[in-house]
Design a protein around this motif. Structure first.
Motif, PDB file in Angstrom:
ATOM      1  N   SER A 343       0.802  -1.220   0.000  1.00  0.00           N
ATOM      2  CA  SER A 343       0.000   0.000   0.000  1.00  0.00           C
ATOM      3  C   SER A 343       0.832   1.267   0.000  1.00  0.00           C
ATOM      4  O   SER A 343       0.290   2.365  -0.138  1.00  0.00           O
ATOM      5  N   ASP A 344       2.139   1.147   0.182  1.00  0.00           N
ATOM      6  CA  ASP A 344       3.006   2.327   0.247  1.00  0.00           C
ATOM      7  C   ASP A 344       3.839   2.397  -1.018  1.00  0.00           C
ATOM      8  O   ASP A 344       4.800   1.647  -1.205  1.00  0.00           O
ATOM      9  N   ARG A 345       3.508   3.321  -1.895  1.00  0.00           N
ATOM     10  CA  ARG A 345       4.202   3.419  -3.175  1.00  0.00           C
ATOM     11  C   ARG A 345       5.611   3.972  -3.038  1.00  0.00           C
ATOM     12  O   ARG A 345       6.367   3.966  -3.991  1.00  0.00           O
ATOM     13  N   ARG A 346       5.967   4.422  -1.833  1.00  0.00           N
ATOM     14  CA  ARG A 346       7.312   4.940  -1.619  1.00  0.00           C
ATOM     15  C   ARG A 346       8.306   3.835  -1.314  1.00  0.00           C
ATOM     16  O   ARG A 346       9.491   4.101  -1.139  1.00  0.00           O
ATOM     17  N   THR A 347       7.835   2.606  -1.216  1.00  0.00           N
ATOM     18  CA  THR A 347       8.702   1.463  -0.966  1.00  0.00           C
ATOM     19  C   THR A 347       8.855   0.652  -2.242  1.00  0.00           C
ATOM     20  O   THR A 347       8.024   0.745  -3.158  1.00  0.00           O
ATOM     21  N   PRO A 348       9.903  -0.161  -2.331  1.00  0.00           N
ATOM     22  CA  PRO A 348      10.087  -0.958  -3.554  1.00  0.00           C
ATOM     23  C   PRO A 348       8.898  -1.864  -3.857  1.00  0.00           C
ATOM     24  O   PRO A 348       8.478  -1.962  -5.016  1.00  0.00           O
ATOM     25  N   LEU A 349       8.358  -2.537  -2.839  1.00  0.00           N
ATOM     26  CA  LEU A 349       7.229  -3.427  -3.074  1.00  0.00           C
ATOM     27  C   LEU A 349       6.001  -2.648  -3.533  1.00  0.00           C
ATOM     28  O   LEU A 349       5.303  -3.064  -4.461  1.00  0.00           O
ATOM     29  N   GLY A 350       5.761  -1.511  -2.897  1.00  0.00           N
ATOM     30  CA  GLY A 350       4.621  -0.690  -3.290  1.00  0.00           C
ATOM     31  C   GLY A 350       4.755  -0.158  -4.698  1.00  0.00           C
ATOM     32  O   GLY A 350       3.789  -0.108  -5.463  1.00  0.00           O
ATOM     33  N   GLU A 351       5.978   0.241  -5.076  1.00  0.00           N
ATOM     34  CA  GLU A 351       6.179   0.754  -6.437  1.00  0.00           C
ATOM     35  C   GLU A 351       6.017  -0.365  -7.473  1.00  0.00           C
ATOM     36  O   GLU A 351       5.425  -0.150  -8.537  1.00  0.00           O
ATOM     37  N   LEU A 352       6.531  -1.555  -7.158  1.00  0.00           N
ATOM     38  CA  LEU A 352       6.347  -2.680  -8.085  1.00  0.00           C
ATOM     39  C   LEU A 352       4.865  -3.004  -8.256  1.00  0.00           C
ATOM     40  O   LEU A 352       4.407  -3.296  -9.367  1.00  0.00           O
ATOM     41  N   ASN A 353       4.142  -2.966  -7.150  1.00  0.00           N
ATOM     42  CA  ASN A 353       2.702  -3.234  -7.227  1.00  0.00           C
ATOM     43  C   ASN A 353       1.995  -2.178  -8.076  1.00  0.00           C
ATOM     44  O   ASN A 353       1.091  -2.477  -8.858  1.00  0.00           O
ATOM     45  N   TRP A 354       2.423  -0.947  -7.912  1.00  0.00           N
ATOM     46  CA  TRP A 354       1.876   0.176  -8.690  1.00  0.00           C
ATOM     47  C   TRP A 354       2.186  -0.013 -10.173  1.00  0.00           C
ATOM     48  O   TRP A 354       1.324   0.181 -11.036  1.00  0.00           O
ATOM     49  N   ILE A 355       3.417  -0.381 -10.480  1.00  0.00           N
ATOM     50  CA  ILE A 355       3.806  -0.611 -11.877  1.00  0.00           C
ATOM     51  C   ILE A 355       3.033  -1.798 -12.452  1.00  0.00           C
ATOM     52  O   ILE A 355       2.576  -1.758 -13.606  1.00  0.00           O
ATOM     53  N   PHE A 356       2.890  -2.852 -11.633  1.00  0.00           N
ATOM     54  CA  PHE A 356       2.159  -4.031 -12.108  1.00  0.00           C
ATOM     55  C   PHE A 356       0.712  -3.671 -12.468  1.00  0.00           C
ATOM     56  O   PHE A 356       0.181  -4.130 -13.492  1.00  0.00           O
ATOM     57  N   THR A 357       0.089  -2.841 -11.642  1.00  0.00           N
ATOM     58  CA  THR A 357      -1.270  -2.392 -11.947  1.00  0.00           C
ATOM     59  C   THR A 357      -1.316  -1.637 -13.266  1.00  0.00           C
ATOM     60  O   THR A 357      -2.204  -1.856 -14.103  1.00  0.00           O
ATOM     61  N   ALA A 358      -0.362  -0.735 -13.483  1.00  0.00           N
ATOM     62  CA  ALA A 358      -0.344   0.057 -14.722  1.00  0.00           C
ATOM     63  C   ALA A 358      -0.112  -0.848 -15.930  1.00  0.00           C
ATOM     64  O   ALA A 358      -0.769  -0.682 -16.974  1.00  0.00           O
ATOM     65  N   ILE A 359       0.786  -1.821 -15.796  1.00  0.00           N
ATOM     66  CA  ILE A 359       1.119  -2.675 -16.944  1.00  0.00           C
ATOM     67  C   ILE A 359      -0.043  -3.594 -17.291  1.00  0.00           C
ATOM     68  O   ILE A 359      -0.413  -3.738 -18.465  1.00  0.00           O
ATOM     69  N   THR A 360      -0.644  -4.222 -16.293  1.00  0.00           N
ATOM     70  CA  THR A 360      -1.768  -5.130 -16.583  1.00  0.00           C
ATOM     71  C   THR A 360      -2.971  -4.372 -17.123  1.00  0.00           C
ATOM     72  O   THR A 360      -3.687  -4.875 -17.991  1.00  0.00           O
ATOM     73  N   ASP A 361      -3.199  -3.174 -16.593  1.00  0.00           N
ATOM     74  CA  ASP A 361      -4.279  -2.349 -17.162  1.00  0.00           C
ATOM     75  C   ASP A 361      -4.002  -2.052 -18.631  1.00  0.00           C
ATOM     76  O   ASP A 361      -4.903  -2.097 -19.478  1.00  0.00           O
ATOM     77  N   THR A 362      -2.763  -1.732 -18.941  1.00  0.00           N
ATOM     78  CA  THR A 362      -2.396  -1.418 -20.323  1.00  0.00           C
ATOM     79  C   THR A 362      -2.567  -2.631 -21.224  1.00  0.00           C
ATOM     80  O   THR A 362      -3.094  -2.530 -22.344  1.00  0.00           O
ATOM     81  N   ILE A 363      -2.125  -3.796 -20.741  1.00  0.00           N
ATOM     82  CA  ILE A 363      -2.251  -5.015 -21.544  1.00  0.00           C
ATOM     83  C   ILE A 363      -3.716  -5.325 -21.818  1.00  0.00           C
ATOM     84  O   ILE A 363      -4.108  -5.633 -22.951  1.00  0.00           O
ATOM     85  N   ALA A 364      -4.528  -5.227 -20.782  1.00  0.00           N
ATOM     86  CA  ALA A 364      -5.957  -5.520 -20.961  1.00  0.00           C
ATOM     87  C   ALA A 364      -6.606  -4.499 -21.875  1.00  0.00           C
ATOM     88  O   ALA A 364      -7.405  -4.851 -22.756  1.00  0.00           O
ATOM     89  N   TRP A 365      -6.255  -3.242 -21.689  1.00  0.00           N
ATOM     90  CA  TRP A 365      -6.909  -2.171 -22.470  1.00  0.00           C
ATOM     91  C   TRP A 365      -6.555  -2.252 -23.944  1.00  0.00           C
ATOM     92  O   TRP A 365      -7.371  -1.947 -24.803  1.00  0.00           O
ATOM     93  N   ILE A 556      -1.090   4.029 -18.227  1.00  0.00           N
ATOM     94  CA  ILE A 556       0.040   4.312 -17.351  1.00  0.00           C
ATOM     95  C   ILE A 556       0.034   5.776 -16.929  1.00  0.00           C
ATOM     96  O   ILE A 556       0.309   6.104 -15.773  1.00  0.00           O
ATOM     97  N   VAL A 557      -0.309   6.663 -17.859  1.00  0.00           N
ATOM     98  CA  VAL A 557      -0.375   8.090 -17.530  1.00  0.00           C
ATOM     99  C   VAL A 557      -1.408   8.328 -16.442  1.00  0.00           C
ATOM    100  O   VAL A 557      -1.190   9.124 -15.513  1.00  0.00           O
ATOM    101  N   LEU A 558      -2.522   7.644 -16.507  1.00  0.00           N
ATOM    102  CA  LEU A 558      -3.544   7.810 -15.481  1.00  0.00           C
ATOM    103  C   LEU A 558      -3.046   7.303 -14.128  1.00  0.00           C
ATOM    104  O   LEU A 558      -3.378   7.871 -13.086  1.00  0.00           O
ATOM    105  N   GLN A 559      -2.257   6.236 -14.132  1.00  0.00           N
ATOM    106  CA  GLN A 559      -1.682   5.753 -12.880  1.00  0.00           C
ATOM    107  C   GLN A 559      -0.662   6.745 -12.321  1.00  0.00           C
ATOM    108  O   GLN A 559      -0.526   6.891 -11.104  1.00  0.00           O
ATOM    109  N   VAL A 560       0.048   7.428 -13.197  1.00  0.00           N
ATOM    110  CA  VAL A 560       1.056   8.391 -12.751  1.00  0.00           C
ATOM    111  C   VAL A 560       0.419   9.550 -12.004  1.00  0.00           C
ATOM    112  O   VAL A 560       1.072  10.219 -11.204  1.00  0.00           O
ATOM    113  N   LEU A 561      -0.864   9.800 -12.237  1.00  0.00           N
ATOM    114  CA  LEU A 561      -1.529  10.880 -11.521  1.00  0.00           C
ATOM    115  C   LEU A 561      -1.521  10.644 -10.018  1.00  0.00           C
ATOM    116  O   LEU A 561      -1.719  11.582  -9.244  1.00  0.00           O
TER     117      LEU A 561
END
Length: 1532
Positions: A343-365, A556-561
């Motif tokens: 849940s903390d995007r300032r940590t490595p695990l949180g950032e990876l989870n955030w990136i994973f969400t952006a990538i899977t959303d992109t693949i599906a979209w 991904i741009v929407l996730q960057v917000l």
């Protein structure tokens, strides 16, 4: 060098620039202005649409993929939710199922638990169940999970039934782990246990469906899971068929349709077994679905080629090994835990989870159809998370010969999507940093990785104490913060959940603290993923956006917000994307941008305001209806009000003030001079009738951005009374008035006016308050605004001020609502005062807030009681008086809004108009027959004279004959409506029928007597499509008129009938000529007809066949049309200015062609003096008598107007007629002028008619694309006499001015920028104007020739009363007056000014001299025979634009130098034609012989090409046109 023509040498020619114009050529600044500041006129959107929005069919067809509408983009609040979950584990630890032989070693890890480490299998399965539930809770905390461990059939049934009862109609998650039971049967049955665990018991899928109901999402982690998916679908189809046959399963708790909404995720196909690799968990499929980051890291390390080198440290970092690893060292697995929290995007695990969400959303979209993407990833949080993680399973599991399946099925290409490489790169970056940390800190091998990273962050980010304390405060765990929920995965949330997500609230608070304290938020980035994708998106915008294909970086741009580090950049790029057009806005909304930008409205960050206001303007422009309720609920509108009124809803006023930022206009750009004058002449706000307010302007936004904020508020309250009520504020109203009076940005003025008008809509209290504030004064002043769109907006706003019939009821309802609100507030106040458990400070704040609301209610109630309806009506009448002069406005858009305004007035006061129309019609009939001749029709006295309604009725009659087709049809509808109401009136109906019978009878008698007073063929059917053939004879038309009682609904045909008869001979303030302009359809050469009788298509009139009932008031489309501005690209160049575009290339080609023609013709200047002009190039037969001819400068066209209204376009190079159409003139009028506009690019044709009408055509060289761009009355008080010269015009391209004159005593100058009269300059003579010319470079000087033989020069820079600077009398007129045939001022050469009189005298003038500088008489051509010079009749004279050559026409064509030397003289002779040809065309038999020589007739028209040495000529009584060119002479 002396040039000879025959025996006579040429006289010296002038070599000095006339009139002192050589100063212009010596001014570098002036020449630079000419070269750079070239403006194209009548090329704006309003000239293409006339205020009509894009038609629906054009949006649906969408040939250019510009719209791509997605109407169901919004995710509704009542979307499906997964509220309950059943975790069914059938493991039977220690006992393998009989149908599967497992390997040794074999995968044993279940939910991170190795059962062999437990002595008690019951505790082991409980731990597995607990861990599985914990993994699922990272996907959704709101879901209630229940476990069923190794259940029997009865337990499963009871378990499922209980879940459905508690879940009601919501979705249930059913997770089935069948690792300890046999694989499903071919019929899809799954296995559980009996009570004693001695038998495996099958459970039918049909029974499972019945117990669980629907909707559900099923997860099957077992062997041959594909069998379950297939059979589940079969059972759903069976239920559907049973329902259709009437055999509904009564035991099913859900309707059959709900089973279609079930989703299934299965671990493998029907013929596959689960993987048994010991280095992987046995529930790899479940791990992919519930713990994607950890399994991704482990699989990535095991698949990496660097696992024995770079990543070797991860395989050695554990001191504990499993029993299998001890026995088989080659099976060693990486023992790594990525530090941080999901849940903390300032940590490595949180950032990876955030990136994973952006990538899977992109693949599906990018891989799924839009409806399926929305269904799976935007409707249900749990479904979205599971399917997002399922994409990872689709990628990983095939590597181990296991292929997951789903329902609905997903494409196999997902496994090879290019974005997975980005995921691998992100993993590599994080792991590389972790490796570096471990290698640089040897003690880290025994230290927890998370602790290590925290130590490094502390060492690398040393900051001052104050900043450290602020960061510590941000990172403290507070109630409701995300740190309280360690398993709460923000990155796993789909974008639509952000609006209600607690994480964003925490982020918002942090952002607020940072911005207020001036400290930028610190968020360490462990990868360059988001920055790299923003750069890729920026490159896409720069190079690939024209393709209008969805960019894969958009999700991904929407996730960057969510990132405070990259938010500004992401918003700017998003703005640029939305600026591409509606398709981009719809695309962004469909992917989930709306909750982001809605929540950002709560941010106080000033740097976000310009970006957010731009984004919201784009969103509101395409779908404001879906957003209004959300803006009201979240109070998002306050954000935009605060942009306009910074101190609104704030306790203190800002202390700083600055001047108004006048940004560059984005639209409707008026001339700079006009804007400057407007700003200079505007009054100070303190002198305005509105109360003086402090100028608290903010430096944060420009006027353009304020205009967007006003537009957003306008869209927010459009047809939304609740928004209108909440948004109305006196401070806002005052500020809007200030913008109207002082802003130099037309867009802000326009939308301020529109917003004020929307405040008036169906709200008498708002009208009264604004009237008391003097708001209407600002709106009425805008009726004279130089921008046509603003004048139209003012009319639209004032139309909302017209009183409603039910005003008293509306006022009563408002009073009741206020009383209820007052009682509710009073009750709340008493409750607060009686409360004792709250803190004193809280009670005091709430009490003050409610007391302010109570005071506001009391003020509104007092204002409601003071509303005076009589004052409101008086103001409405005053508005009408101010509006009436705009009937003759130059813009069709403005006149259209006047018609719609009149329709509302007519609808409101219909009884008055019935009386007025009847009285005036009665009066007109009385005047036709003489007073007292028809007593039956003159029974009622005319008491409506002089009333405002009488003026509106006459104005409607003028507008019914408007030169613009759409306007005339709309005005005709209003008149028809009034006449229909008269015919149904119980008292006036019978006399009206007598009037009708009388008019029909009179018209028939006039036709039989051959009288020219009235022609029945002029009776035009207004309600019908003008494109329809109208070859009906007069009897058919009259039959239609007499049978109107059968067609009164929507088809009433007396409009033009009355205007032709009743007002034809009535001269009332110049209305006679106006009301006779009925554009009768006429055939062109191909038999086609136009919408205005001119072979043309209206440019936006959209005239359709009127078969429906006429309904008043007419509805304005201006507001929707204005919305389209915010749908169009504003951040990029126009298509014609974009290098490489088709339009740009066309413009460059034209520019090069023009320069080439000018260069080629320069060499012909000397040829013009010694060449042979009698070389006939081509002859055209015009089929009618040519009267006016004009060559285009650069196209190979000759445009000819005949003696009536037909215009023919010839291509002299190709010897063809390329277009022929009618100008739509009424009977008795003709075309008297032809001019070209925008000749340097795509030329427009301007025509002037003898009735004062100016028409401008686009595409005049193509009958298919030919359309009216605009049309208006250049002169409103023309007198049609036999000697009338008609409307004479001269166009000044350099200034955008049209000089119009004729049988009037003024020269009227129209401004093309504003489409209004710039000035009227008195001619200072009663003689008729016969010719006009002007300076085409500076545009200050113009010269007119008159019928009395005089010439007058005018300077428009002077006061109109002193504008005449020179009066000349020709030498031939000192004894006898002879009219000026033509006067012309060269645009090139030495700027000669030449005039010719009817008695053959040609003179050259210089404005600096009182007398002519030279003169000669065309009769001098006969002096060789007679020895004397004699006068002769000269019918036409033309001066070449660039060479010293004058062409005159008598019975011959004569070419002269400007010194008076005759260069050439020849007859314009044809083999055929003449009078016989003309009579033949007119259908009259002639006995004249065909060899009648045309040399016996005078020339009727003559034209010289502006650049080439070419002229065209035609004789009177001859339909032929000859074109001659100048060639080198052949000497014998």
């Amino acid at each position: 060098m002396t040039v000879s023509y025959g025996p006579h040498p040429l006289k010296p020619l002038n070599t000095n620039t006339r009139h002192g114009f050589d100063e212009q050529y010596n001014s570098e600044q002036f020449l630079e202005t000419l070269a750079q500041n070239f403006i194209f006129y009548f090329d704006d959107k309003r000239h293409r649409r006339n205020g009509n929005p894009t038609p629906e069919n054009e949006i649906l067809e969408d040939e250019d993929s510009y719209f791509q509408p997605i109407t169901d983009w919004k995710i509704m609040k009542d979307r499906q939710k997964t509220v309950s979950a059943a975790l069914l584990l059938c493991l039977n630890l220690g006992v393998d199922p009989p149908d599967v032989i497992k390997t040794n070693p074999c995968a044993r890890i279940e939910a991170g638990v190795d059962a062999l480490t437990f002595q008690d299998s019951k505790k082991a399965i409980e731990q597995i169940g607990k861990n599985l539930q914990s993994q699922y809770e990272t996907l959704s905390l709101r879901t209630r999970f229940k476990q069923s461990l190794d259940p029997c059939v009865e337990d499963v049934k009871r378990f499922c039934n209980s879940l459905r009862r508690t879940s009601k109609d919501d979705r249930i998650l059913f997770h089935y782990n069948g690792h300890g039971v046999p694989k499903p049967t071919p019929s899809g049955e799954i296995w559980v246990f009996n009570r004693g665990y001695t038998q495996y018991i099958p459970v039918s899928l049909y029974d499972l469906q019945t117990w669980l109901g629907a909707p559900c999402i099923f997860v099957y982690d077992c062997n041959s899971a594909g069998n379950i998916v297939t059979n589940f679908q079969n059972f759903v189809q069976k239920r559907i068929k049973d329902d259709e046959s009437g055999k509904h399963d009564v035991a099913a708790p859900s309707p059959t349709s709900a089973y279609k909404e079930c989703f299934q995720l299965a671990s493998c196909r029907a013929d596959e077994l689960l993987l048994m690799a010991p280095e992987l968990p046995a529930d790899l499929f479940t791990c992919c679905l519930t713990n994607p980051i950890d399994i991704s890291v482990k699989v990535f390390l095991m698949q990496s080629h660097l696992k024995n080198s770079k990543y070797k440290v991860f395989f050695e970092s554990s001191n504990e090994f499993s029993s299998d690893e001890k026995e088989f060292p080659e099976l060693k697995t990486p023992n790594i835990k990525v530090p941080g929290m999901l849940s903390d995007r300032r940590t490595p695990l949180g950032e990876l989870n955030w990136i994973f969400t952006a990538i899977t959303d992109t693949i599906a979209w990018t891989s799924l159809p839009r409806p399926l993407f929305k269904k799976l990833f935007r409707h249900d949080l749990m479904v979205a998370a599971l399917f997002r993680n399922f994409l990872l399973a689709k990628r990983i599991m095939p590597w181990y010969n296991c292929h997951p399946v789903s329902d609905p099925s997903l494409p196999e290409s997902i496994a090879e999507h290019p974005m997975w490489k980005s995921w691998d790169l992100a993993l590599d970056e994080v792991l590389s940093k972790l490796v570096d940390s471990l290698e640089n800190n040897p003690q880290a091998r025994t230290t927890d990785a998370t602790t290590l990273f925290r130590q490094q962050d502390t060492a690398q980010n040393q900051q001052p104490k104050q900043q450290q304390q602020q960061l510590k405060q941000q990172q403290e765990v507070k109630p409701g913060s995300i740190q309280n929920h360690s398993r709460f995965a923000v990155g796993n949330l789909s974008t639509m959940s952000l609006a209600t997500h607690p994480a964003l609230n925490n982020q918002k608070r942090s952002s607020t603290v940072n911005f207020q304290n001036g400290v930028q938020p610190v968020q360490k980035q462990f990868t360059g993923f988001f920055e790299q994708n923003l750069t890729a998106f920026e490159l896409w915008l720069k190079y690939a956006s024209n393709t209008r294909n969805p960019p894969e970086q958009l999700p991904i741009v929407l996730q960057v917000l969510l990132s405070q580090v990259h938010r500004i950049r992401a918003l700017v790029l998003l703005s640029r994307f939305l600026d591409l057009g509606p398709w981009a806005v719809y695309l962004s909304l469909s992917i989930g941008i709306f909750p982001y930008v809605l929540k950002l409205l709560q941010s106080p960050a000033p740097e976000l305001k310009p970006i957010l206001v731009f984004i919201w303007a784009r969103i509101m422009a395409i779908d404001y209806k879906s957003i209004q309720a959300d803006l009201l609920k979240e109070r998002g509108y306050v954000y935009f009000v605060s942009i306009l009124v910074p101190d609104w809803n704030s306790p203190q006023l800002p202390t700083s003030s600055s001047s108004l930022n006048n940004g560059s206009p984005l639209t409707m750009t008026a001339k700079p001079s006009v804007s400057i004058l407007r700003n200079q002449s505007s009054q100070q706000l303190g002198n305005n009738s509105i109360d003086t307010i402090t100028n608290h302007y903010s430096n944060e936004t420009t006027d353009d951005q304020k205009a967007m904020a006003v537009f957003i508020l306008s869209a927010f309250i459009r047809d939304f009374p609740h928004g209108q009520k909440q948004c109305f504020n006196m401070d806002l109203v005052k500020r809007l008035c200030y913008y109207i009076d002082n802003s130099g940005v037309p867009l802000l003025r326009q939308w301020s006016i529109i917003l004020l008008g929307q405040f008036f809509e169906k709200h008498p209290l708002h009208r009264y308050i604004c009237m008391e504030l003097g708001v209407l004064d600002s709106i009425l002043k805008s009726l004279n605004d130089p921008v046509p769109e603003i004048r139209a907006a003012s009319l639209l706003s004032l139309s909302s001020y017209i009183s409603d019939p039910d005003e008293s009821e509306i006022l009563l309802r408002l009073q009741q609502e206020l009383e209820q609100q007052y009682q509710q507030l009073h009750t709340q106040l008493q409750q607060i005062q009686n409360a004792t458990h709250q803190q004193y400070q809280q009670i005091e704040q709430q009490q003050m807030k409610i007391e302010r609301q109570l005071q506001h209610c009391q003020e509104i109630q007092s204002k409601l009681q003071n509303v005076d309806f009589e004052k409101l009506k008086e103001q409405s009448i005053s508005n009408l008086i101010s509006i009436l002069p705009l009937i003759n406005d130059g813009s069709p858009l403005v006149r259209k809004e006047i018609i719609i305004y009149f329709s509302k007035v007519v609808n409101r006061y219909i009884n008055f108009f019935i009386v007025v129309a009847f009285d005036l019609l009665n009066e007109e009939i009385t005047q036709l027959e003489g007073i007292g001749k028809n007593k039956d029709l003159n029974e009622k006295s005319t008491f409506s004279q002089g009333s405002i309604f009488s003026s509106i009725w006459k104005g409607l009659l003028i507008l019914a004959s408007d030169p613009f087709p759409e306007n005339s049809v709309l005005a005709g509808k209003i008149i028809d409506y009034i006449l229909i109401e008269i015919s149904f009136h119980k008292d006036l109906g019978p006399p009206f029928l007598k009037m009708e019978e009388y008019l029909i009878k009179r018209s028939s008698n006039l036709n039989q007597n051959g009288s020219k007073g009235f022609d029945a063929s002029q009776v035009q059917v207004i309600g019908r499509n003008n494109n329809q053939a109208s070859n009906n004879n007069s009897e058919e038309i009259l039959s239609d008129e007499s049978s109107h009682h059968d067609e009164l609904q929507g088809q009433f045909f007396l409009t033009k009938f009355f205007s032709t008869l009743g007002f034809k001979d009535h001269d009332d303030k110049g209305y006679s000529s106006s009301t006779t302009h009925t554009q009768t359809p006429k055939s062109d050469s191909s038999g086609n007809r136009s919408s205005n009788g001119s072979g043309l298509k209206s440019n936006g009139g959209g005239v359709k066949k009127e078969t429906e009932q006429i309904i008043l008031p007419l509805q304005s489309s201006l507001l929707t049309y204005c919305y389209e501005y915010f749908q169009e690209p504003q951040m990029r160049k126009q298509e014609t200015d974009e290098p490489g575009s088709v339009n740009y290339n066309i413009r460059i080609w034209r520019r090069n062609r023009n320069e080439k023609i000018i260069e080629e013709t320069q060499a012909e200047k000397t040829l013009s003096l010694y060449g042979d002009w009698s070389n006939r190039l081509i002859t055209f037969d015009n089929k009618s008598q040519p009267k006016i001819m004009e060559f285009t400068q650069f196209d190979d066209y000759l445009v000819v107007a005949d003696e009536r209204d037909y215009i023919t376009v010839y291509d002299w190079e190709k010897d063809s007629v390329i277009s022929r159409f009618s100008n739509g003139n009424p009977f008795g009028t003709k075309v008297t002028s032809l001019k070209f506009i925008n000749e340097d690019d795509s030329s427009l044709l301007m025509t002037g008619s003898s009735d004062g009408i100016v028409n401008i055509y686009k595409g005049f060289d193509d009958i298919e694309s030919n359309q009216v761009v605009t049309a208006w009355r250049g002169l409103t008080d023309m007198l049609l006499t036999p000697r009338s010269s008609g409307l004479l015009i001269d166009w000044q391209q350099i200034r955008g001015s049209l000089l119009a004159t004729g049988d009037v005593k003024v020269i009227r100058i129209w401004d093309a920028h504003s489409e209004t009269v710039e000035i009227d300059i008195p001619a200072k003579t009663s003689s008729l104007v016969t010719s006009i010319t002007s300076d085409q470079l500076a545009g200050d000087i113009f010269v007119c020739g008159f019928a009395d033989g005089t010439l007058r020069a005018y300077d428009r820079r002077l006061d109109p009363r002193d504008a005449m600077v020179r009066l000349w009398r020709t030498s031939s007129n000192r004894n006898s007056r002879s009219a000026i045939t033509n006067v012309h001022l060269q645009r090139g050469g030495y700027r000669e000014l030449a005039s010719g009189t009817a008695n053959g005298m040609v003179e050259l003038w210089d404005i600096r001299s009182q007398d002519s500088v030279s003169s000669f008489n065309v009769g001098g051509s006969n002096m060789e025979q007679s020895g004397t010079q004699k006068m002769t009749t000269m019918t036409c004279m033309q001066l070449h634009e660039h060479v010293p050559v004058i062409a005159t026409g008598t019975k011959q064509i004569n070419l002269w130098t400007t010194s008076g030397d005759l260069l050439s003289s020849f007859n314009n002779v044809h083999h055929n034609g003449g009078v016989a040809g003309t009579l033949a065309v007119s259908g009259i038999r002639s006995t004249l012989t065909s060899n009648l020589s045309s040399s016996t007739s005078f020339l009727s028209s003559l034209a010289l090409h502006p650049h080439r040495m070419m002229l065209s000529a035609s004789n009177s009584h001859d339909t032929k046109i000859s074109i001659y060119t100048c060639h080198k002479k052949k000497f014998e």
